[in-house]
Design an enzyme around this catalytic site. Structure first.
Site, mmCIF file in Angstrom:
data_model
loop_
_atom_site.group_PDB
_atom_site.id
_atom_site.type_symbol
_atom_site.label_atom_id
_atom_site.label_comp_id
_atom_site.label_asym_id
_atom_site.label_seq_id
_atom_site.Cartn_x
_atom_site.Cartn_y
_atom_site.Cartn_z
ATOM 1 N N GLY A 39 0.822 -1.606 0.048
ATOM 2 C CA GLY A 39 -0.196 0.253 -0.137
ATOM 3 C C GLY A 39 0.925 1.275 -0.024
ATOM 4 N N ARG A 96 -13.170 21.959 7.689
ATOM 5 C CA ARG A 96 -14.747 22.461 8.414
ATOM 6 C C ARG A 96 -14.224 22.637 10.114
ATOM 7 N NH1 ARG A 96 -18.783 18.343 5.661
ATOM 8 N NH2 ARG A 96 -17.213 17.434 5.246
ATOM 9 N N GLN A 97 -12.630 22.033 10.165
ATOM 10 C CA GLN A 97 -12.073 21.807 11.357
ATOM 11 C C GLN A 97 -11.386 22.531 11.694
ATOM 12 O OE1 GLN A 97 -12.373 17.941 13.000
ATOM 13 N NE2 GLN A 97 -12.355 17.019 10.464
ATOM 14 N N HIS A 130 -14.075 26.891 3.685
ATOM 15 C CA HIS A 130 -15.366 26.771 4.416
ATOM 16 C C HIS A 130 -14.860 28.225 5.794
ATOM 17 C CE1 HIS A 130 -18.176 25.054 6.120
ATOM 18 N NE2 HIS A 130 -17.956 25.140 7.176
ATOM 19 N N ASP A 169 -26.664 29.200 6.239
ATOM 20 C CA ASP A 169 -26.157 29.445 7.534
ATOM 21 C C ASP A 169 -25.712 31.277 7.803
ATOM 22 O OD1 ASP A 169 -23.291 29.900 6.683
ATOM 23 O OD2 ASP A 169 -23.492 27.273 7.266
ATOM 24 N N LYS A 192 -29.832 27.954 12.066
ATOM 25 C CA LYS A 192 -29.508 26.382 12.172
ATOM 26 C C LYS A 192 -28.634 25.915 13.849
ATOM 27 C CE LYS A 192 -25.847 25.465 9.221
ATOM 28 N NZ LYS A 192 -25.776 24.538 8.312
ATOM 29 N N ASP A 218 -24.148 27.305 -1.563
ATOM 30 C CA ASP A 218 -23.056 27.715 -0.350
ATOM 31 C C ASP A 218 -22.273 26.887 -1.015
ATOM 32 O OD1 ASP A 218 -22.461 26.453 1.922
ATOM 33 O OD2 ASP A 218 -24.247 24.274 2.215
ATOM 34 N N ASP A 222 -21.872 17.926 1.496
ATOM 35 C CA ASP A 222 -21.440 16.384 1.575
ATOM 36 C C ASP A 222 -22.527 15.084 2.023
ATOM 37 O OD1 ASP A 222 -19.959 14.561 3.326
ATOM 38 O OD2 ASP A 222 -18.852 15.388 4.475
ATOM 39 N N THR A 226 -28.525 17.832 5.867
ATOM 40 C CA THR A 226 -28.435 19.102 6.154
ATOM 41 C C THR A 226 -29.275 20.357 4.780
ATOM 42 O OG1 THR A 226 -26.899 19.610 7.395
ATOM 43 C CG2 THR A 226 -27.407 21.747 6.601
#
Length: 307
Positions: A39, A96-97, A130, A169, A192, A218, A222, A226
């Site tokens: 791999g 998103r993090q 994002h 949002d 939301k 948007d 994903d 939503t």
């Protein structure tokens, strides 16, 4: 383009790379990539890149080996004495993090930034971050281009009456303002409350959508859960129709099935993640010409703000 500039693409971005190269009238050089029986990935440039400015086009969505392929490609370029390595990454994963969500959590978008910079990348071109806070994780130039011009022409061609643009949002209001420069439309926002990732506890509409043809704008879709709930809510409040324009079509899990069963008439995405989708409700607008123009502007020292 100058003679010391070369375009390359990782294995997941060959089609997008070929389209970008075609728009620029330049060849797309091949990167030799193979996977060992256990791999492990192996990457090699087939020709000398010494003193060259490399534009490496890459799609680094899941699985993680796509990201790792990019990292070893950048390392190979720097170890081979490339003058400069510019990454064209339409969709940056983990965007998103960008902050800690409670205690004992990581800021994984910062980890992505650290890895890319540690390998030696000199610049990044991307589409629709994002959140712009991610720019602060990079010490190298990061050009987060807005993709609104990819979709404006498509929306205008539909000549939609009683148009209303909707953000899922409050963070997307700035994005709506870009569209408003080109479209005569009302604006609505969905407030939301999120229970956990990909799960919404409560949603409410701010604005009047009764009798309106609504387009949800948007940056990313994903699981589409939503998005489809937002469409249901808009229809319950009297919307005549609901469409969606989302830059990054991640569409994981049962997203396509969810969209098929939803009130959304159609959803338009770019090819930042997937090259093709065989679904009647999903349309793809290529970002190749737009990214090619960004590369051209960069090499001619023009301001990318013009895009």
């Amino acid at each position: 383009m100058e003679s010391n500039i070369r375009l390359y693409a990782t294995s997941t971005a060959c089609k997008l790379g070929e389209q970008i190269a075609s728009h620029l009238g330049q060849p797309l050089y091949k990167i030799h990539s193979e996977k060992f029986s256990d791999g492990e990935l192996f990457v090699r440039f087939n020709e000398s890149v010494r003193g060259q400015v490399l534009f490496i086009i890459a799609k680094v969505h899941m699985p993680y080996e796509n990201l790792f392929e990019l990292l070893v490609t950048v390392d190979a370029a720097k170890r081979s004495s490339a003058k400069e390595v510019v990454l064209v990454i339409p969709y940056l994963p983990h965007s998103r993090q960008e902050r800690r969500d409670g205690q004992r959590t990581a800021i994984s978008s910062r980890i992505i930034a650290d890895m890319i910079q540690q390998m030696g990348a000199d610049r990044i071109i991307t589409l629709d971050l994002h959140t712009n806070a991610i720019e602060g994780f990079y010490k190298i130039p990061l050009d987060p281009l807005s993709s609104h011009k990819l979709f404006i022409e498509s929306i205008q061609a539909k000549k939609i009456d009683h148009l209303c643009l909707c953000s899922p949002d409050f963070g997307g209001i700035k994005r709506l303002k870009l569209y408003k420069k080109y479209l005569e439309a009302d604006i609505a926002v969905i407030n939301k409350e999120r229970l956990k990732p990909n799960q919404i506890a409560h949603m409410e509409i701010i604005g009047d959508v009764n009798g309106k043809n609504v387009i949800i704008i948007d940056d990313l879709v994903d699981t589409a859960g939503t998005l489809c709930k937002a469409a249901d809510l808009l229809m319950e409040h009297g919307a005549a129709s609901v469409q969606a324009y989302c830059t990054h079509g991640v569409l994981s899990g049962s997203a396509l099935e969810t969209i098929r069963k939803s009130n959304i008439q159609s959803i338009c995405i770019s090819d930042t993640v997937k090259d093709e989708i065989d679904d009647g409700k999903v349309n793809i607008v290529s970002c190749a010409r737009f990214l090619a123009k960004a590369i051209e502007y960069l090499m001619e020292n023009k301001s990318l703000a013009q895009l």
